[in-house]
Design an enzyme around this catalytic site. Structure first.
Site, PDB file in Angstrom:
ATOM      1  N   SER A 265     143.236  72.257 -49.273  1.00  0.00           N
ATOM      2  CA  SER A 265     141.964  71.815 -49.829  1.00  0.00           C
ATOM      3  C   SER A 265     140.780  72.431 -49.085  1.00  0.00           C
ATOM      4  O   SER A 265     140.864  72.784 -47.908  1.00  0.00           O
ATOM      5  CB  SER A 265     141.866  70.287 -49.751  1.00  0.00           C
ATOM      6  OG  SER A 265     141.958  69.848 -48.409  1.00  0.00           O
TER       7      SER A 265
ATOM      8  N   GLN B 297     137.738  71.686 -47.056  1.00  0.00           N
ATOM      9  CA  GLN B 297     137.602  70.495 -46.228  1.00  0.00           C
ATOM     10  C   GLN B 297     136.734  70.761 -45.014  1.00  0.00           C
ATOM     11  O   GLN B 297     136.449  71.903 -44.641  1.00  0.00           O
ATOM     12  CB  GLN B 297     138.971  70.010 -45.768  1.00  0.00           C
ATOM     13  CG  GLN B 297     139.754  71.034 -44.965  1.00  0.00           C
ATOM     14  CD  GLN B 297     141.152  70.550 -44.621  1.00  0.00           C
ATOM     15  OE1 GLN B 297     141.402  70.135 -43.495  1.00  0.00           O
ATOM     16  NE2 GLN B 297     142.065  70.611 -45.600  1.00  0.00           N
TER      17      GLN B 297
ATOM     18  N   HIS C 156     135.792  68.374 -41.070  1.00  0.00           N
ATOM     19  CA  HIS C 156     136.157  67.228 -40.253  1.00  0.00           C
ATOM     20  C   HIS C 156     134.895  66.622 -39.631  1.00  0.00           C
ATOM     21  O   HIS C 156     133.951  67.344 -39.295  1.00  0.00           O
ATOM     22  CB  HIS C 156     137.144  67.630 -39.164  1.00  0.00           C
ATOM     23  CG  HIS C 156     138.342  68.350 -39.701  1.00  0.00           C
ATOM     24  ND1 HIS C 156     139.203  67.788 -40.601  1.00  0.00           N
ATOM     25  CD2 HIS C 156     138.812  69.605 -39.473  1.00  0.00           C
ATOM     26  CE1 HIS C 156     140.157  68.650 -40.906  1.00  0.00           C
ATOM     27  NE2 HIS C 156     139.934  69.769 -40.237  1.00  0.00           N
TER      28      HIS C 156
ATOM     29  N   LYS D 108     137.759  65.755 -34.963  1.00  0.00           N
ATOM     30  CA  LYS D 108     138.912  66.628 -35.108  1.00  0.00           C
ATOM     31  C   LYS D 108     138.521  68.104 -34.987  1.00  0.00           C
ATOM     32  O   LYS D 108     138.721  68.885 -35.907  1.00  0.00           O
ATOM     33  CB  LYS D 108     139.602  66.373 -36.455  1.00  0.00           C
ATOM     34  CG  LYS D 108     140.987  67.002 -36.579  1.00  0.00           C
ATOM     35  CD  LYS D 108     141.511  66.796 -37.999  1.00  0.00           C
ATOM     36  CE  LYS D 108     142.842  67.497 -38.191  1.00  0.00           C
ATOM     37  NZ  LYS D 108     143.296  67.474 -39.590  1.00  0.00           N
TER      38      LYS D 108
ATOM     39  N   GLU E  37     139.361  71.813 -34.120  1.00  0.00           N
ATOM     40  CA  GLU E  37     140.685  72.331 -34.485  1.00  0.00           C
ATOM     41  C   GLU E  37     140.793  73.819 -34.164  1.00  0.00           C
ATOM     42  O   GLU E  37     139.883  74.597 -34.440  1.00  0.00           O
ATOM     43  CB  GLU E  37     140.871  72.086 -35.986  1.00  0.00           C
ATOM     44  CG  GLU E  37     142.210  72.422 -36.569  1.00  0.00           C
ATOM     45  CD  GLU E  37     142.270  71.937 -38.020  1.00  0.00           C
ATOM     46  OE1 GLU E  37     142.347  70.715 -38.241  1.00  0.00           O
ATOM     47  OE2 GLU E  37     142.189  72.780 -38.934  1.00  0.00           O
TER      48      GLU E  37
ATOM     49  N   HIS F  50     136.110  74.785 -44.475  1.00  0.00           N
ATOM     50  CA  HIS F  50     137.198  75.747 -44.356  1.00  0.00           C
ATOM     51  C   HIS F  50     138.339  75.385 -45.291  1.00  0.00           C
ATOM     52  O   HIS F  50     138.387  74.281 -45.854  1.00  0.00           O
ATOM     53  CB  HIS F  50     137.712  75.810 -42.916  1.00  0.00           C
ATOM     54  CG  HIS F  50     138.361  74.536 -42.442  1.00  0.00           C
ATOM     55  ND1 HIS F  50     137.633  73.444 -41.998  1.00  0.00           N
ATOM     56  CD2 HIS F  50     139.670  74.163 -42.352  1.00  0.00           C
ATOM     57  CE1 HIS F  50     138.450  72.473 -41.644  1.00  0.00           C
ATOM     58  NE2 HIS F  50     139.702  72.879 -41.860  1.00  0.00           N
TER      59      HIS F  50
ATOM     60  N   ARG G  58     137.542  66.056 -48.025  1.00  0.00           N
ATOM     61  CA  ARG G  58     137.901  67.124 -48.966  1.00  0.00           C
ATOM     62  C   ARG G  58     136.836  67.310 -50.043  1.00  0.00           C
ATOM     63  O   ARG G  58     136.234  66.346 -50.502  1.00  0.00           O
ATOM     64  CB  ARG G  58     139.252  66.804 -49.614  1.00  0.00           C
ATOM     65  CG  ARG G  58     140.394  66.657 -48.604  1.00  0.00           C
ATOM     66  CD  ARG G  58     141.706  66.293 -49.278  1.00  0.00           C
ATOM     67  NE  ARG G  58     142.764  66.103 -48.284  1.00  0.00           N
ATOM     68  CZ  ARG G  58     143.034  64.946 -47.700  1.00  0.00           C
ATOM     69  NH1 ARG G  58     142.343  63.876 -48.026  1.00  0.00           N
ATOM     70  NH2 ARG G  58     143.999  64.860 -46.802  1.00  0.00           N
TER      71      ARG G  58
ATOM     72  N   LYS H 128     144.674  65.416 -53.753  1.00  0.00           N
ATOM     73  CA  LYS H 128     144.378  64.258 -52.913  1.00  0.00           C
ATOM     74  C   LYS H 128     142.937  63.792 -53.138  1.00  0.00           C
ATOM     75  O   LYS H 128     142.171  64.395 -53.893  1.00  0.00           O
ATOM     76  CB  LYS H 128     144.607  64.611 -51.443  1.00  0.00           C
ATOM     77  CG  LYS H 128     146.063  64.903 -51.103  1.00  0.00           C
ATOM     78  CD  LYS H 128     146.215  65.185 -49.616  1.00  0.00           C
ATOM     79  CE  LYS H 128     147.660  65.466 -49.249  1.00  0.00           C
ATOM     80  NZ  LYS H 128     147.818  65.742 -47.798  1.00  0.00           N
TER      81      LYS H 128
END
Length: 436
Positions: free
Chosen positions: A127, A129, A131, A164, A166, A296, A315, A321
């Site tokens: 997806s 998305q 964070h 988050k 990453e 991203h 998302r 989802k």
């Protein structure tokens, strides 16, 4: 996963619970590295081959093996054996925090492991998305709690209170969308597509103008989304009939995402993001770092992921989802520019390559050992280390207990109270994760 149903206190309350307490006490007195048993997330975008081959797991039905989780997040806990008991890594950390985490990590982050290590293998795009920051995660979690959304509810965006940041390190050729393209590039992309003239005309090539453009794209009614995207998709299809696109051509990804996520009658609005974001191609060993708010999507390939211990995902399309556009726009950071690629940095004195990021929770190190080589890990301040053997075969000796024989796909934890010596019997690659 075969893990206890409740916390360690539940195990200690059983009739033979004293045996576990004795095992924990013995472990604290003589800590040693332990092998881990880790679970897999079977998300639909997962590749059926990479992770099964890594962990030697037959997959005759061709199920998607999307992520191997190595850590202590409650959504999928790693487990271990201690004195004949099976317990989770989180339970052992809770029972012996000083031994497992070390005093400094415990003081900085409490008694929970602050990072989560994964292997990700994508056959299809994930997806669009971003964070949240820690503050946004805390507020969002409380907000969804207040309206009665269970943690398992599919409509939930915030599954914990943590941020988050990453890191993704490619293990194969890897394709991703990462961050907004330079402003002048976006303006040129829109101007070159007559089908997007209604969006191009009011666009101002500034950060504020880009936010307004993305906000408008995400809040268009579905009829307007279709009007903008369908003619562009049809033109790209005609162009591909004359000459095949390669994976470095974003038109190929737009058509692939349309095939997977548009329902035939309507276009997925996440397709707009493919036009706006940097298309990044990573070779094995190269990496990208994603701070909070960075839009991203991973497209295809396998890699090591290391992140703060969180599962919060906001998302904006290209998924079945839950899509949460208001929360995504709330956390979105507009930092237009080329997609930066992170290279490993040799670390003097320990022989490892490190992936340096601003994240305070984690540091990833890559140990490449030739046949017969020996290397000590765990020097410096006491730190818990999670590890994964990607290739080859090693033994891990912490000076107590029987040395662990570890083949490719093996996962392990080295408590902060230990140092470990890796010895390779053949060329081997081992990744370890720790707090910086």
């Amino acid at each position: 996963m075969d893990s206890p149903a409740g916390p360690l206190a539940f195990a200690l309350a059983t009739p033979t619970g004293d045996d576990l307490a004795t095992a924990v006490a013995a472990f604290q007195k003589t800590p040693t590295a332990l092998p881990l048993q880790c679970g897999v997330q079977h998300y639909g975008w997962g590749d059926p081959g990479f992770i099964p081959a890594l962990i030697d797991a037959p997959n005759p039905r061709g199920l998607p093996f999307a992520e191997l989780w190595i850590g202590a997040h409650p959504d999928l806990l790693a487990t271990l054996q201690l004195g004949g008991w099976r317990l989770s890594l989180a339970e052992l950390i809770s029972a012996a925090p000083e031994t497992m985490l070390g005093e400094e990590t415990r003081r900085r982050f409490g008694t929970e492991l602050p990072f989560l290590l994964k292997v990700l293998a994508a056959r299809h795009p994930l997806s669009i998305q971003a964070h949240p920051t820690r503050e946004q995660a805390r507020d969002g979690y409380q907000r969804e709690d207040a309206i009665g959304l269970a943690l398992t509810d599919a409509r939930r965006s915030y599954r914990d209170r943590n941020h988050k940041p990453e890191l993704l390190v490619a293990l194969t050729d890897f394709y991703a969308l990462r961050g907004f393209r330079p402003l002048e590039t976006i303006q040129a992309e829109l101007s070159a597509a007559p089908e997007l003239s209604a969006l191009a005309a009011p666009f101002r090539p500034t950060r504020a103008g880009l936010f307004e453009l993305y906000h408008r794209m995400m809040e268009l009614d579905q009829a307007a989304v279709d009007t903008q995207l369908r003619p562009l998709i049809e033109r790209y299809r005609r162009e591909r009939e004359g000459q095949a696109f390669d994976p470095g051509d974003r038109r190929d990804w737009l058509l692939e995402a349309d095939r997977l996520f548009s329902n035939g009658r309507h276009c997925d609005r996440g397709l707009f993001s493919i036009l706006l974001l940097n298309l990044v191609s990573l070779h094995p060993g190269e990496a990208i770092f994603l701070p909070a708010g960075e839009l991203h999507a991973y497209l295809r390939g396998a890699g090591i992921e290391l992140m703060a211990n969180s599962n919060n995902v906001l998302r904006g399309g290209l998924t079945r989802k839950h899509i949460d556009v208001p929360s995504l726009l709330e956390t979105l950071q507009i930092r237009p520019g080329p997609g930066a690629v992170l290279q490993p940095q040799p670390q003097p004195g320990n022989g490892a390559d490190s992936y340096l990021t601003p994240a305070p929770e984690f540091l990833l190190e890559r140990h490449t050992l030739s046949a017969g080589e020996e290397r000590t890990i765990g020097q410096g301040p006491p730190r818990l280390r999670l590890g994964l053997v990607i290739d080859g075969q090693v033994t891990l000796d912490t000076g107590s207990g029987v040395p662990l024989g570890l083949e490719h796909g093996a996962t392990f934890v080295i408590p902060a109270a230990c140092r470990g010596t890796l010895r390779s019997t053949q060329r081997s690659v081992v990744f370890t994760a720790r707090v910086p």
